[in-house]
Motif scaffolding. Structure first.
Motif, PDB file in Angstrom:
ATOM      1  N   UNK A  63       0.804  -1.218   0.000  1.00 17.58           N
ATOM      2  CA  UNK A  63       0.000   0.000   0.000  1.00 17.58           C
ATOM      3  C   UNK A  63       0.842   1.275   0.000  1.00 17.58           C
ATOM      4  N   UNK A  64       2.138   1.135   0.307  1.00 17.45           N
ATOM      5  CA  UNK A  64       2.989   2.330   0.398  1.00 17.45           C
ATOM      6  C   UNK A  64       4.252   2.257  -0.458  1.00 17.45           C
ATOM      7  N   UNK A  65       4.759   1.059  -0.735  1.00 18.02           N
ATOM      8  CA  UNK A  65       6.005   0.926  -1.488  1.00 18.02           C
ATOM      9  C   UNK A  65       5.978  -0.377  -2.287  1.00 18.02           C
ATOM     10  N   UNK A  66       5.533  -0.257  -3.517  1.00 19.90           N
ATOM     11  CA  UNK A  66       5.357  -1.422  -4.381  1.00 19.90           C
ATOM     12  C   UNK A  66       6.664  -2.190  -4.578  1.00 19.90           C
ATOM     13  N   UNK A  67       7.765  -1.473  -4.760  1.00 14.88           N
ATOM     14  CA  UNK A  67       9.047  -2.143  -4.964  1.00 14.88           C
ATOM     15  C   UNK A  67       9.479  -2.942  -3.739  1.00 14.88           C
ATOM     16  N   UNK A  68       9.351  -2.346  -2.560  1.00 11.40           N
ATOM     17  CA  UNK A  68       9.743  -3.057  -1.329  1.00 11.40           C
ATOM     18  C   UNK A  68       8.847  -4.279  -1.112  1.00 11.40           C
ATOM     19  N   UNK A  69       7.556  -4.155  -1.430  1.00  7.16           N
ATOM     20  CA  UNK A  69       6.635  -5.285  -1.287  1.00  7.16           C
ATOM     21  C   UNK A  69       7.032  -6.418  -2.237  1.00  7.16           C
ATOM     22  N   UNK A  70       7.377  -6.070  -3.475  1.00  6.25           N
ATOM     23  CA  UNK A  70       7.813  -7.087  -4.431  1.00  6.25           C
ATOM     24  C   UNK A  70       9.102  -7.749  -3.970  1.00  6.25           C
ATOM     25  N   UNK A  71      10.045  -6.949  -3.500  1.00  9.51           N
ATOM     26  CA  UNK A  71      11.317  -7.496  -3.023  1.00  9.51           C
ATOM     27  C   UNK A  71      11.097  -8.463  -1.852  1.00  9.51           C
ATOM     28  N   UNK A  72      10.250  -8.068  -0.910  1.00 12.02           N
ATOM     29  CA  UNK A  72       9.998  -8.928   0.243  1.00 12.02           C
ATOM     30  C   UNK A  72       9.275 -10.206  -0.178  1.00 12.02           C
ATOM     31  N   UNK A  73       8.359 -10.102  -1.105  1.00 12.27           N
ATOM     32  CA  UNK A  73       7.647 -11.278  -1.588  1.00 12.27           C
ATOM     33  C   UNK A  73       8.592 -12.237  -2.309  1.00 12.27           C
ATOM     34  N   UNK A  74       9.467 -11.693  -3.132  1.00 10.73           N
ATOM     35  CA  UNK A  74      10.455 -12.525  -3.820  1.00 10.73           C
ATOM     36  C   UNK A  74      11.364 -13.231  -2.823  1.00 10.73           C
ATOM     37  N   UNK A 107      16.670 -13.612 -10.482  1.00 11.78           N
ATOM     38  CA  UNK A 107      17.093 -12.394 -11.178  1.00 11.78           C
ATOM     39  C   UNK A 107      16.285 -11.185 -10.717  1.00 11.78           C
ATOM     40  N   UNK A 108      14.992 -11.382 -10.512  1.00 15.65           N
ATOM     41  CA  UNK A 108      14.137 -10.282 -10.045  1.00 15.65           C
ATOM     42  C   UNK A 108      14.565  -9.831  -8.651  1.00 15.65           C
ATOM     43  N   UNK A 109      14.828 -10.786  -7.770  1.00  9.13           N
ATOM     44  CA  UNK A 109      15.246 -10.436  -6.412  1.00  9.13           C
ATOM     45  C   UNK A 109      16.560  -9.658  -6.434  1.00  9.13           C
ATOM     46  N   UNK A 110      17.522 -10.134  -7.215  1.00  7.65           N
ATOM     47  CA  UNK A 110      18.809  -9.427  -7.335  1.00  7.65           C
ATOM     48  C   UNK A 110      18.594  -8.013  -7.882  1.00  7.65           C
ATOM     49  N   UNK A 111      17.701  -7.887  -8.838  1.00  6.48           N
ATOM     50  CA  UNK A 111      17.402  -6.581  -9.422  1.00  6.48           C
ATOM     51  C   UNK A 111      16.909  -5.604  -8.345  1.00  6.48           C
ATOM     52  N   UNK A 112      15.965  -6.054  -7.521  1.00  4.27           N
ATOM     53  CA  UNK A 112      15.434  -5.183  -6.478  1.00  4.27           C
ATOM     54  C   UNK A 112      16.491  -4.869  -5.420  1.00  4.27           C
TER      55      UNK A 112
END
Length: 154
Positions: free
Chosen positions: A115-126, A146-151
């Protein structure tokens, strides 16, 4: 893209269980669209369609969808990938945190972050996915790594 045709296709091809999940993904994705200002029509189409790389190919062939944001969001919705578009991130995270998901470690924290930081949410989910699969000694998709390393590098 004929949205009515697509919704009819979804209704006729998905199981009841998959329809419930898909509705949860759509609802969460539309909520995130309101927060992040993404294209609601693209997000709704991507959230309502079957997911995975094969599904993306079928969508392109049968439903004549040629929008890369939609096709990539469908194709990489469970694995993620480096440099996801905003729509891809919204579909990826919505799939992970939709309301019908069975509880898993950090689910509520990821929901809050989304709800506040889409990138951080994606990184944590990965990271969660990688840790979970490592614990089960399962193979981890290269796209996820690769996605996790990217974030992490951002």
């Amino acid at each position: 893209m004929n949205k009515d045709y697509i919704l009819k296709f979804v209704d006729e091809t998905l199981t009841d269980k998959r329809k419930i999940h898909t509705a949860g993904v759509r609802d969460m994705a539309l909520k995130l669209c309101d927060i992040y200002g993404a294209d609601k029509e693209k997000v709704e189409i991507a959230a309502n369609l079957a997911h995975g790389k094969i599904a993306a190919a079928v969508m392109k062939d049968i439903l004549k969808i040629d929008d890369d944001d939609i096709l990539n969001a469908v194709s990489f919705h469970t694995t993620g990938r480096p440099a996801m578009s905003q729509i891809e991130k919204i579909i990826y995270i919505s799939d992970a945190i939709e309301i019908n998901r069975k509880p898993y470690p950090n689910l509520e924290k990821i929901r809050e972050l989304a709800l506040t930081d889409l990138d951080k949410a994606c990184e944590m989910s990965l990271k969660n996915t990688i840790n979970f699969l490592n614990e089960l000694n399962k193979t981890i998709d290269e796209d996820t790594l690769d996605a996790y390393r990217y974030f992490q590098e951002r």
